[in-house]
Design a protein around this motif. Structure first.
Motif, PDB file in Angstrom:
ATOM      1  N   MET A  20     149.847 -98.595 -99.201  1.00 40.88           N
ATOM      2  CA  MET A  20     150.179 -99.646 -98.252  1.00 40.88           C
ATOM      3  C   MET A  20     151.688 -99.844 -98.198  1.00 40.88           C
ATOM      4  O   MET A  20     152.438 -99.375 -99.053  1.00 40.88           O
ATOM      5  CB  MET A  20     149.496-100.958 -98.669  1.00 40.88           C
ATOM      6  CG  MET A  20     147.978-100.897 -98.754  1.00 40.88           C
ATOM      7  SD  MET A  20     147.204-100.698 -97.144  1.00 40.88           S
ATOM      8  CE  MET A  20     147.518-102.317 -96.430  1.00 40.88           C
ATOM      9  N   GLY A  21     152.141-100.595 -97.193  1.00 40.65           N
ATOM     10  CA  GLY A  21     153.534-101.009 -97.107  1.00 40.65           C
ATOM     11  C   GLY A  21     154.515 -99.856 -97.191  1.00 40.65           C
ATOM     12  O   GLY A  21     154.354 -98.818 -96.542  1.00 40.65           O
ATOM     13  N   LEU A  22     155.545-100.024 -98.017  1.00 38.51           N
ATOM     14  CA  LEU A  22     156.580 -98.996 -98.137  1.00 38.51           C
ATOM     15  C   LEU A  22     156.038 -97.687 -98.689  1.00 38.51           C
ATOM     16  O   LEU A  22     156.628 -96.627 -98.467  1.00 38.51           O
ATOM     17  CB  LEU A  22     157.721 -99.492 -99.034  1.00 38.51           C
ATOM     18  CG  LEU A  22     158.513-100.712 -98.554  1.00 38.51           C
ATOM     19  CD1 LEU A  22     159.732-100.925 -99.432  1.00 38.51           C
ATOM     20  CD2 LEU A  22     158.940-100.557 -97.095  1.00 38.51           C
ATOM     21  N   ASP A  23     154.911 -97.739 -99.408  1.00 33.59           N
ATOM     22  CA  ASP A  23     154.327 -96.510 -99.950  1.00 33.59           C
ATOM     23  C   ASP A  23     153.757 -95.609 -98.862  1.00 33.59           C
ATOM     24  O   ASP A  23     153.372 -94.471 -99.146  1.00 33.59           O
ATOM     25  CB  ASP A  23     153.235 -96.848-100.965  1.00 33.59           C
ATOM     26  CG  ASP A  23     153.814 -97.405-102.258  1.00 33.59           C
ATOM     27  OD1 ASP A  23     154.986 -97.100-102.553  1.00 33.59           O
ATOM     28  OD2 ASP A  23     153.116 -98.154-102.949  1.00 33.59           O
ATOM     29  N   GLN A  24     153.682 -96.109 -97.628  1.00 34.10           N
ATOM     30  CA  GLN A  24     153.219 -95.276 -96.520  1.00 34.10           C
ATOM     31  C   GLN A  24     154.323 -94.374 -95.971  1.00 34.10           C
ATOM     32  O   GLN A  24     154.044 -93.500 -95.148  1.00 34.10           O
ATOM     33  CB  GLN A  24     152.698 -96.157 -95.382  1.00 34.10           C
ATOM     34  CG  GLN A  24     151.425 -96.919 -95.714  1.00 34.10           C
ATOM     35  CD  GLN A  24     151.025 -97.863 -94.605  1.00 34.10           C
ATOM     36  OE1 GLN A  24     151.348 -99.040 -94.632  1.00 34.10           O
ATOM     37  NE2 GLN A  24     150.329 -97.351 -93.618  1.00 34.10           N
ATOM     38  N   ALA A  37     149.565 -92.049 -91.775  1.00 33.21           N
ATOM     39  CA  ALA A  37     149.119 -93.425 -91.983  1.00 33.21           C
ATOM     40  C   ALA A  37     150.105 -94.418 -91.392  1.00 33.21           C
ATOM     41  O   ALA A  37     149.724 -95.452 -90.848  1.00 33.21           O
ATOM     42  CB  ALA A  37     148.943 -93.685 -93.476  1.00 33.21           C
ATOM     43  N   ALA A  38     151.399 -94.123 -91.513  1.00 31.31           N
ATOM     44  CA  ALA A  38     152.417 -95.069 -91.042  1.00 31.31           C
ATOM     45  C   ALA A  38     152.461 -95.158 -89.522  1.00 31.31           C
ATOM     46  O   ALA A  38     152.642 -96.235 -88.959  1.00 31.31           O
ATOM     47  CB  ALA A  38     153.779 -94.653 -91.577  1.00 31.31           C
ATOM     48  N   LYS A  39     152.307 -94.017 -88.833  1.00 29.11           N
ATOM     49  CA  LYS A  39     152.253 -93.981 -87.371  1.00 29.11           C
ATOM     50  C   LYS A  39     153.364 -94.806 -86.722  1.00 29.11           C
ATOM     51  O   LYS A  39     153.127 -95.707 -85.925  1.00 29.11           O
ATOM     52  CB  LYS A  39     150.893 -94.468 -86.871  1.00 29.11           C
ATOM     53  CG  LYS A  39     149.761 -93.522 -87.202  1.00 29.11           C
ATOM     54  CD  LYS A  39     148.452 -94.017 -86.619  1.00 29.11           C
ATOM     55  CE  LYS A  39     147.325 -93.068 -87.001  1.00 29.11           C
ATOM     56  NZ  LYS A  39     146.016 -93.554 -86.545  1.00 29.11           N
ATOM     57  N   GLY A  40     154.585 -94.514 -87.091  1.00 26.37           N
ATOM     58  CA  GLY A  40     155.711 -95.175 -86.444  1.00 26.37           C
ATOM     59  C   GLY A  40     155.952 -96.595 -86.908  1.00 26.37           C
ATOM     60  O   GLY A  40     156.647 -97.354 -86.229  1.00 26.37           O
ATOM     61  N   GLU A 100     153.696-105.518-105.631  1.00 33.09           N
ATOM     62  CA  GLU A 100     155.109-105.590-106.018  1.00 33.09           C
ATOM     63  C   GLU A 100     155.855-104.327-105.610  1.00 33.09           C
ATOM     64  O   GLU A 100     157.038-104.378-105.274  1.00 33.09           O
ATOM     65  CB  GLU A 100     155.216-105.796-107.526  1.00 33.09           C
ATOM     66  CG  GLU A 100     154.784-107.182-107.993  1.00 33.09           C
ATOM     67  CD  GLU A 100     154.718-107.288-109.504  1.00 33.09           C
ATOM     68  OE1 GLU A 100     154.843-106.225-110.181  1.00 33.09           O
ATOM     69  OE2 GLU A 100     154.529-108.402-110.010  1.00 33.09           O
ATOM     70  N   ARG A 101     155.148-103.203-105.633  1.00 27.67           N
ATOM     71  CA  ARG A 101     155.761-101.923-105.279  1.00 27.67           C
ATOM     72  C   ARG A 101     155.787-101.698-103.769  1.00 27.67           C
ATOM     73  O   ARG A 101     156.801-101.272-103.213  1.00 27.67           O
ATOM     74  CB  ARG A 101     154.962-100.819-105.971  1.00 27.67           C
ATOM     75  CG  ARG A 101     155.256 -99.417-105.519  1.00 27.67           C
ATOM     76  CD  ARG A 101     154.436 -98.450-106.362  1.00 27.67           C
ATOM     77  NE  ARG A 101     154.164 -97.232-105.635  1.00 27.67           N
ATOM     78  CZ  ARG A 101     153.514 -96.200-106.156  1.00 27.67           C
ATOM     79  NH1 ARG A 101     153.072 -96.271-107.398  1.00 27.67           N
ATOM     80  NH2 ARG A 101     153.297 -95.112-105.444  1.00 27.67           N
ATOM     81  N   ALA A 102     154.677-102.019-103.118  1.00 26.65           N
ATOM     82  CA  ALA A 102     154.564-101.763-101.679  1.00 26.65           C
ATOM     83  C   ALA A 102     155.259-102.823-100.846  1.00 26.65           C
ATOM     84  O   ALA A 102     155.727-102.540 -99.740  1.00 26.65           O
ATOM     85  CB  ALA A 102     153.095-101.676-101.268  1.00 26.65           C
ATOM     86  N   TYR A 103     155.326-104.054-101.369  1.00 22.43           N
ATOM     87  CA  TYR A 103     155.924-105.181-100.649  1.00 22.43           C
ATOM     88  C   TYR A 103     156.969-105.865-101.539  1.00 22.43           C
ATOM     89  O   TYR A 103     156.778-106.997-101.988  1.00 22.43           O
ATOM     90  CB  TYR A 103     154.845-106.193-100.249  1.00 22.43           C
ATOM     91  CG  TYR A 103     153.708-105.618 -99.441  1.00 22.43           C
ATOM     92  CD1 TYR A 103     153.949-104.943 -98.242  1.00 22.43           C
ATOM     93  CD2 TYR A 103     152.386-105.761 -99.860  1.00 22.43           C
ATOM     94  CE1 TYR A 103     152.902-104.421 -97.496  1.00 22.43           C
ATOM     95  CE2 TYR A 103     151.340-105.244 -99.109  1.00 22.43           C
ATOM     96  CZ  TYR A 103     151.602-104.574 -97.939  1.00 22.43           C
ATOM     97  OH  TYR A 103     150.570-104.060 -97.193  1.00 22.43           O
ATOM     98  N   PRO A 104     158.075-105.195-101.811  1.00 20.72           N
ATOM     99  CA  PRO A 104     159.065-105.763-102.737  1.00 20.72           C
ATOM    100  C   PRO A 104     159.808-106.948-102.123  1.00 20.72           C
ATOM    101  O   PRO A 104     160.521-106.812-101.131  1.00 20.72           O
ATOM    102  CB  PRO A 104     160.010-104.582-102.992  1.00 20.72           C
ATOM    103  CG  PRO A 104     159.911-103.739-101.753  1.00 20.72           C
ATOM    104  CD  PRO A 104     158.496-103.886-101.281  1.00 20.72           C
ATOM    105  N   ARG A 116     146.269 -90.085 -96.112  1.00 24.23           N
ATOM    106  CA  ARG A 116     146.520 -91.514 -96.256  1.00 24.23           C
ATOM    107  C   ARG A 116     147.310 -91.832 -97.519  1.00 24.23           C
ATOM    108  O   ARG A 116     148.125 -92.744 -97.544  1.00 24.23           O
ATOM    109  CB  ARG A 116     145.185 -92.272 -96.273  1.00 24.23           C
ATOM    110  CG  ARG A 116     145.328 -93.768 -96.515  1.00 24.23           C
ATOM    111  CD  ARG A 116     145.989 -94.464 -95.344  1.00 24.23           C
ATOM    112  NE  ARG A 116     146.802 -95.591 -95.769  1.00 24.23           N
ATOM    113  CZ  ARG A 116     146.974 -96.689 -95.039  1.00 24.23           C
ATOM    114  NH1 ARG A 116     146.380 -96.809 -93.862  1.00 24.23           N
ATOM    115  NH2 ARG A 116     147.757 -97.646 -95.468  1.00 24.23           N
ATOM    116  N   GLY A 117     147.062 -91.071 -98.595  1.00 22.85           N
ATOM    117  CA  GLY A 117     147.667 -91.393 -99.876  1.00 22.85           C
ATOM    118  C   GLY A 117     146.857 -92.451-100.598  1.00 22.85           C
ATOM    119  O   GLY A 117     146.383 -93.406 -99.979  1.00 22.85           O
TER     120      GLY A 117
END
Length: 740
Positions: A457-461, A467-470, A498-502, A649-650
């Motif tokens: 999710m989030g930045l990990d995309q 998955a991010a699609k722009g 905490e990692r995906a949404y810092p 997707r990861g």
């Protein structure tokens, strides 16, 4: 004899052959062989670096695609052939999927059987361009509509609408050899369609097993304008193959007229070529029109009529008038939008200047779908513990009719909507509010989320563009920075957020409020849920809830639901729920809804009630597994495309190594798990217990209370109800216990 021969063919265009062969080497398959018909020295050298895993057939520079395919097929020894262009790719596990599916077909079509064998297997694909990666196709709905059984093309003519690639179909080797002369052509769309028209029967695999890479046109040799005329020849040759088969002929005719009209409208052809194209297209449209064929309605029908009439000048005039009309309408819409935006912005800014209302709370869920999920559970507890705080829900116009009676709400974009958002002290959402919403320093933003993250999710995309699609990550970070609190159900989720949404928000490790019902419901609530769904006492209800896939355009069931229901028997009811991204419009379920053993619950809310009613859950990678685990009831994972999903997707952990119960990779395995009783045996219970300890860490039935007391009433952390140890929690009774 290998089951599958993967025939990679063509030059090493822009170096893509290297990554294709690397992906094949990373996932070797014992029952498949890889043959590289390498055109040119660069392709040959690249392929030879992968020996002995690959068989290399060197071909001189300039060898066409058709000749390269034929050369590779001549060396193939597999029962089935899959042609893969050197510029394209294969999703992880694709050869395995194809080999297993063709083996199923061979098992039902043994050599010498009287029934006509399946000659062509069709599957889905993703498309990568110079701008996008692994975008889903629109082919899934056609594949799903046909199902898994092999059929003559006359019974599944819609398959002609699939993207005409040889890469999204596998051909039986004996079939290829019979029709090799006709299929060996550089016109790949012709070969793809002709294969279907010659096939005895065709079958489907409703999963992406091919990556079609579209190279930037400016990087390719220019096409001569006259080349467009070949499109007409292609369709006329294909229509000649339809013979007396009305359904395939009608579909092909519609495809031809659509493509001819679009080519004429979009291609900037010199006038002499355009006139000749239109003349020949008109003749073809008249010559091949099926008896009784009706033109489409609206402007498309007008275009078809002008084409059949051969009215070149009228068509050009129609085009000009239509473009002028569209431009004028666009200008009017743009002016209205700009004026409306200025008025709304002025109203919003004025409202922001007023003091916030300490007794006003705004709630939204799932992009304004209605009263649902964690926000709904929090709002219900808020009414109990703090009735002086007035809740207002943000709900889209089309969903207002579904609201519980008496629900105060605002529709996005209206004047009251902006005024409410500007003056509320509390804003709660399980996604994000729009970018335009200003974070006042005296307002509290509560982010509840709507699931435990298996997928990234989030930045990990960022490392997974499919998955991010722009996704605008800068805008995402700006939205995250507005959060004051983030609700979490377990320490795994806390760490991943905490990692995906810092950002500087406070994590509320209290459990998910929507899961409270799994501990507060009694036997009467379980019985009532089953009664509302029409599940008779004593019957086993299995909830099937697959998740969304970023590489698919819409919901397409990955199971033959009718066959599964038959296998599980009269005493089992399947509750089938499509992902909410598809708005409950699960068209592939149409026709199954009236069966007493298959119930479409895609539009049924709340989903928590479905969980209470179900004896077991079947899912793939949906976060519903983490919620359902609170009930301590059996969960079966159906992971037919785990490798593809994990790659595109990861994921944060290996679900195959840490499942909540039994795992099936094929429909037969899934059915056997239920028929044999393994779905609720000791090993399944042991896996579920470990899963619950990790992912139901904070859920104990009092999550909503903790959130309301901390966020809305301002009580200190130490005064909140402590989280009960998992061994001291009592989930809602099972349906069997509730009816005992």
């Amino acid at each position: 004899m290998p089951q599958l021969s993967v025939i990679v063919h063509g030059p090493n265009a822009q170096g893509h052959l290297t990554e294709l062969l690397d992906s094949l080497a990373a996932h070797p398959l014992p029952d498949a062989e890889v043959i590289v018909a390498a055109v040119g020295d660069w392709a040959r050298e690249t392929a030879e670096r992968h020996a002995p895993e690959t068989i290399v057939v060197p071909l001189p520079d300039g060898t066409g695609d058709a000749a390269a395919r034929a050369a590779g097929a001549a060396r193939a020894s597999g029962r089935w052939l899959h042609f893969v262009h050197a510029k394209d790719g294969l999703p992880a596990g694709a050869p395995r999927l194809i080999a297993e599916r063709t083996a199923e077909l061979d098992a039902t079509d043994p050599a010498g059987a009287a029934e006509t064998p399946v000659d062509v297997l069709l599957f889905d694909h993703v498309t990568t361009t110079w701008k996008t990666a692994a975008a889903p196709s629109s082919d899934g709905r056609h594949l799903a509509a046909v199902g898994r059984a092999g059929r003559p093309l006359a019974e599944a003519a819609g398959l002609l609408r699939l993207t005409p690639l040889l890469g999204n179909r596998a051909l039986r080797a004996a079939f290829w050899r019979t029709h090799e002369e006709e299929l060996t052509t550089d016109d790949e769309p012709y070969a793809a369609h002709a294969a279907l028209l010659h096939a005895g029967r065709v079958a489907c695999l409703n999963q992406p097993a091919y990556e079609h890479r579209v190279l930037r046109p400016e990087s390719l040799p220019p096409r001569a304008p006259e080349d467009r005329l070949a499109l007409i020849d292609r369709y006329e040759s294909l229509l000649a193959l339809t013979r007396d088969r009305r359904a395939p002929r009608t579909v092909l005719y519609d495809l031809m007229v659509r493509d001819l009209v679009r080519t004429f409208a979009r291609e900037d052809l010199p006038d002499p070529v355009a006139r000749e194209f239109f003349r020949r297209a008109s003749l073809a449209a008249v010559r091949w029109r099926p008896e009784g064929h009706r033109r489409p309605a609206g402007l498309e029908g007008v275009r078809h009529g002008l084409l059949e009439e051969g009215a070149y000048a009228k068509y050009r005039a129609f085009q000009t008038a239509n473009r002028t009309r569209r431009a004028a309408r666009k200008a009017v819409r743009t002016r209205k939008r700009q004026l409306g935006a200025k008025v709304r912005d002025h109203q919003y800014r004025r409202a922001l200047s007023r003091p916030p209302d300490p007794n006003l709370a705004v709630f939204s869920a799932y992009w304004d779908r209605g009263v649902a999920c964690n926000p709904a559970a929090i709002a219900a507890k808020l009414a109990e513990l703090a009735p002086h705080i007035h809740p207002v829900w943000v709900v889209s116009k089309e969903n207002t009719a579904l609201l519980p009676p008496g629900t105060d709400h605002v529709v996005p974009g209206t004047r009251r909507y902006w005024e409410t958002l500007a003056t509320a002290t509390y804003l709660t959402n399980n996604v994000n509010f729009p970018n335009a919403v200003v974070k006042r320093p005296d307002a509290i933003h509560l982010q509840t989320h709507h699931g435990t993250p298996l997928k990234r999710m989030g930045l990990d995309q960022m490392d997974h563009p499919a998955a991010a699609k722009g996704l605008d990550f800068a805008a995402l970070l700006a939205r995250i920075d507005k959060w004051d609190y983030s609700v979490s159900a377990n320490s795994h989720t806390t760490r991943m957020w905490e990692r995906a949404y810092p950002s500087r928000y406070t994590s509320l490790d209290y459990g998910y409020p929507r899961n409270d019902v799994f501990y507060t419901s009694d036997a009467r609530a379980v019985r009532a849920a089953r009664d509302r769904l029409g599940i008779a006492p004593g019957r086993t209800a299995v909830l099937y809830a697959p998740t969304h896939r970023d590489y698919e355009a819409g919901f397409t069931p990955r199971l033959d639901l009718a066959a599964l229901a038959d296998r599980l028997g009269e005493n089992t009811v399947l509750l089938v729920r499509a992902h909410y991204f598809y708005g409950g419009a699960a068209s592939p379920l149409t026709g199954l809804r009236r069966s007493g053993r298959i119930i479409d619950v895609s539009s049924y809310d709340p989903v928590e009630e479905l969980c209470l009613a179900a004896d077991a859950l079947v899912t793939d990678y949906s976060s519903i597994m983490f919620d359902y685990a609170n009930l301590d009831r059996p969960i079966v994972i159906y992971a037919d495309d785990w490798e593809t999903y994990r790659t595109t997707r990861g994921v944060y952990f290996d679900l195959m190594a840490e499942p909540p119960g039994q795992v099936a990779r094929t429909q037969e395995e899934l059915a056997e798990i239920f028929v044999s009783g393994a779905w609720r045996d000791e090993s399944a219970a042991k896996a579920r217990a470990a899963f619950r300890r990790r992912f139901c860490e904070y859920d104990d039935g009092r999550a909503a209370e903790r959130v309301v007391r901390r966020v809305f009433l301002g009580e200190p952390e130490e005064s909140l109800p402590p989280v009960l140890p998992i061994e001291d929690r009592t989930p809602a009774p099972t349906p069997e216990e509730a009816t005992a």
